[in-house]
Design an enzyme around this catalytic site. Structure first.
Site, short mmCIF file in Angstrom:
data_model
loop_
_atom_site.label_atom_id
_atom_site.label_comp_id
_atom_site.label_asym_id
_atom_site.label_seq_id
_atom_site.Cartn_x
_atom_site.Cartn_y
_atom_site.Cartn_z
N CYS B 100 -3.39 12.02 2.39
CA CYS B 100 -2.64 10.91 2.98
C CYS B 100 -1.85 11.41 4.20
O CYS B 100 -2.45 11.82 5.18
CB CYS B 100 -1.76 10.24 1.93
SG CYS B 100 -1.13 8.63 2.45
N HIS B 194 -5.39 8.95 -2.36
CA HIS B 194 -4.68 9.89 -3.23
C HIS B 194 -5.58 10.32 -4.39
O HIS B 194 -5.67 9.59 -5.37
CB HIS B 194 -3.40 9.23 -3.77
CG HIS B 194 -2.34 9.07 -2.73
ND1 HIS B 194 -1.42 10.05 -2.47
CD2 HIS B 194 -2.08 8.07 -1.86
CE1 HIS B 194 -0.62 9.66 -1.50
NE2 HIS B 194 -0.98 8.47 -1.09
N GLU B 196 -5.02 12.45 -6.56
CA GLU B 196 -4.19 12.69 -7.76
C GLU B 196 -3.85 11.39 -8.47
O GLU B 196 -3.32 11.42 -9.58
CB GLU B 196 -2.91 13.45 -7.35
CG GLU B 196 -1.82 12.64 -6.64
CD GLU B 196 -2.09 12.35 -5.16
OE1 GLU B 196 -3.22 12.58 -4.71
OE2 GLU B 196 -1.15 11.88 -4.48
#
Lengths: 250, 217
Positions: B100, B194, B196
């Site tokens: 990001c 993202h 994660e």
């Protein structure tokens, strides 16, 4: 294409999930980590975790809960409750939040929005707006609905956007916990006036109420009690919305 | 859709890899550092917070996580004297992942950081997006443009993006216009979404990154 989001909300108090009606009469509704994990497995798109006590004393317990929930899921987590300063927001991020919701403190000092955005980026700053219908219009309430302000809710939403908010979490206190459906005119007024993503909250009733919120212009819709009781499944909501032609992550 | 939080630590134990790869995660005051560290741990790594050049020494890979204003991020990198050590380690082949804002800071310039020169690991300028709804917030399709990358649903939260095209682009996404949602150049991987927070799709990308770093340790 960007999908509509179904969000599960965990209101927490002292490490437990609670849920009331119109912000009152809180009843316990389970363990936040266990709930978050289950909703994640069921395909929820995001978790919102709000420390509803929002006091200095409850801060450490809330941060622990954020950390535990964050570690248990692999989808986005928005956390809030009692964020008064830039450092408060940073503590939530450090604990494992991906976005931070700010409410009363932003209303009292709107510069907090811009200060958070300057460090964490606008996309991290969720301005939470609790609204009450007062005679002829929706007005802002803060401090868990206990303080009412003679300020038009949409006007505050416009200011939040101008100051750098990245999302609006719009809660109708009148509908909260009542299962009477989302406040569609309220959603439409915000969706038409703002460029920001809009999360509709308050009144989730069944799968069709989510579709109604999306069709009224919400980008995401949030449920709490209907998911906690198991009366409504996340997969069921998504399936129904997809049948209405809405783009959903399946 | 069931989501299994795959824990790659078992993979390393089975294969007799004693040291889990040490991954330096840049942590300079903004970023969802904790979330990234949790995900890297699940992917089999040993994440360590990186606030100075010291923590880059002995790292098997470096991650610049997101959730930051790019101007704040590059200023923080400079204030902590991390720019030269980062660029030096990466030029010597250290696997790097930017996510990001951490991806955007890898370009030469970014609209969110006016009057600043960013890291320049990817060529071009990251621009303010043009779409009816901004930020671009939520789950969207990542469409791979090369065989070596995969397509899937990923979580995005950003208002700036890099134009697609150029040899580095390996996946694209549409919101308003089409933008580069993943880029790779040599040992540098950049993701606009993202990983994660992108369920099984993101976890698989992190796992591949960690396993790559593991070959070096």
């Amino acid at each position: 294409m960007l999908t509509k989001r179904v969000i599960a909300c965990l209101d927490v108090d002292g490490g437990r999930v609670v849920k009331g009606v119109r912000f009152e009469g809180m009843r316990e509704a389970g363990d936040p980590v266990e709930r978050a994990r289950r909703y994640c497995e069921q395909g929820v798109d995001e978790i919102v975790l709000l420390d509803i006590t929002a006091t200095r004393q409850s801060r450490d317990a809330a941060l622990d809960t954020v950390a535990e929930v964050s570690a248990a899921i692999d989808i986005p987590l928005t956390a809030g409750g009692g964020v008064r300063t830039l450092d408060d927001a940073r503590l939530y991020l450090a604990a494992g939040a991906d976005k931070v919701a700010i409410n009363s403190a932003a209303f009292a000092d709107p510069s907090l929005i811009g200060r958070c955005a300057a460090q964490f980026g606008s996309q991290c700053v969720v301005v939470s707006i609790d609204v009450l219908w007062v005679r002829t219009r929706h007005e802002v309430a803060t401090h868990g609905g206990s303080l009412q302000h003679a300020r038009d809710a949409l006007e505050w939403g416009r200011e939040a956007q101008a100051r750098g908010a990245g999302e609006v979490l719009l809660t109708s206190i009148d509908r909260d916990g009542t299962r009477s459906g989302f406040d569609l005119p309220l959603i439409a007024s915000f969706a038409n006036a703002l460029r920001l993503p809009l999360v509709a909250s308050g009144g989730a009733h069944d799968a069709s109420s989510f579709a109604d919120a999306f069709l009224a212009g919400a980008d995401a819709a949030l449920g709490a009690s209907i998911f906690h009781t198991g009366d409504c499944s996340i997969a069921g909501v998504k399936q129904h919305c997809a049948l209405q032609g809405l783009e959903m992550r399946r | 859709m069931p989501i299994h939080l795959y824990d790659a630590r078992a993979f390393y134990e089975r294969n007799g890899m004693t040291g889990r790869p040490r991954i330096a995660v840049v942590a300079l005051g903004a970023s969802n550092h904790a979330t990234m560290c949790n995900a890297l741990t699940r992917a089999g790594a040993q994440p360590v917070a990186c606030r100075s050049a010291d923590e880059l020494d002995g790292a098997d890979a470096v991650v610049i996580p997101g959730v930051a204003n790019v101007a704040f991020l590059i200023d923080s990198i400079d204030a902590n004297a991390l720019r030269a050590p980062l660029l030096d380690a990466i030029s010597r082949g250290l696997p790097a992942l930017g996510v990001c804002a951490g991806f955007q800071v890898c370009f030469e310039a970014c609209d969110e950081a006016p009057n600043r020169t960013t890291l320049g690991l990817f060529s071009g300028r990251v621009r303010a997006m043009d779409a009816p709804k901004l930020p671009h917030m939520g789950w969207n399709r990542v469409e791979s443009t090369v065989p070596a990358f995969t397509s899937g649903w990923a979580y995005f939260a950003h208002s700036f993006a890099a134009p697609p095209g150029g040899a580095a682009t390996i996946a694209v996404t549409r919101h308003g216009a089409v933008f580069a949602s993943a880029s790779r150049r040599d040992n540098v991987l950049g993701l606009q979404f993202h990983p994660e927070r992108s369920g099984a799709f993101g976890a698989a990308i992190l796992r591949a990154f960690v396993e790559d770093a593991g070959r070096r340790c």
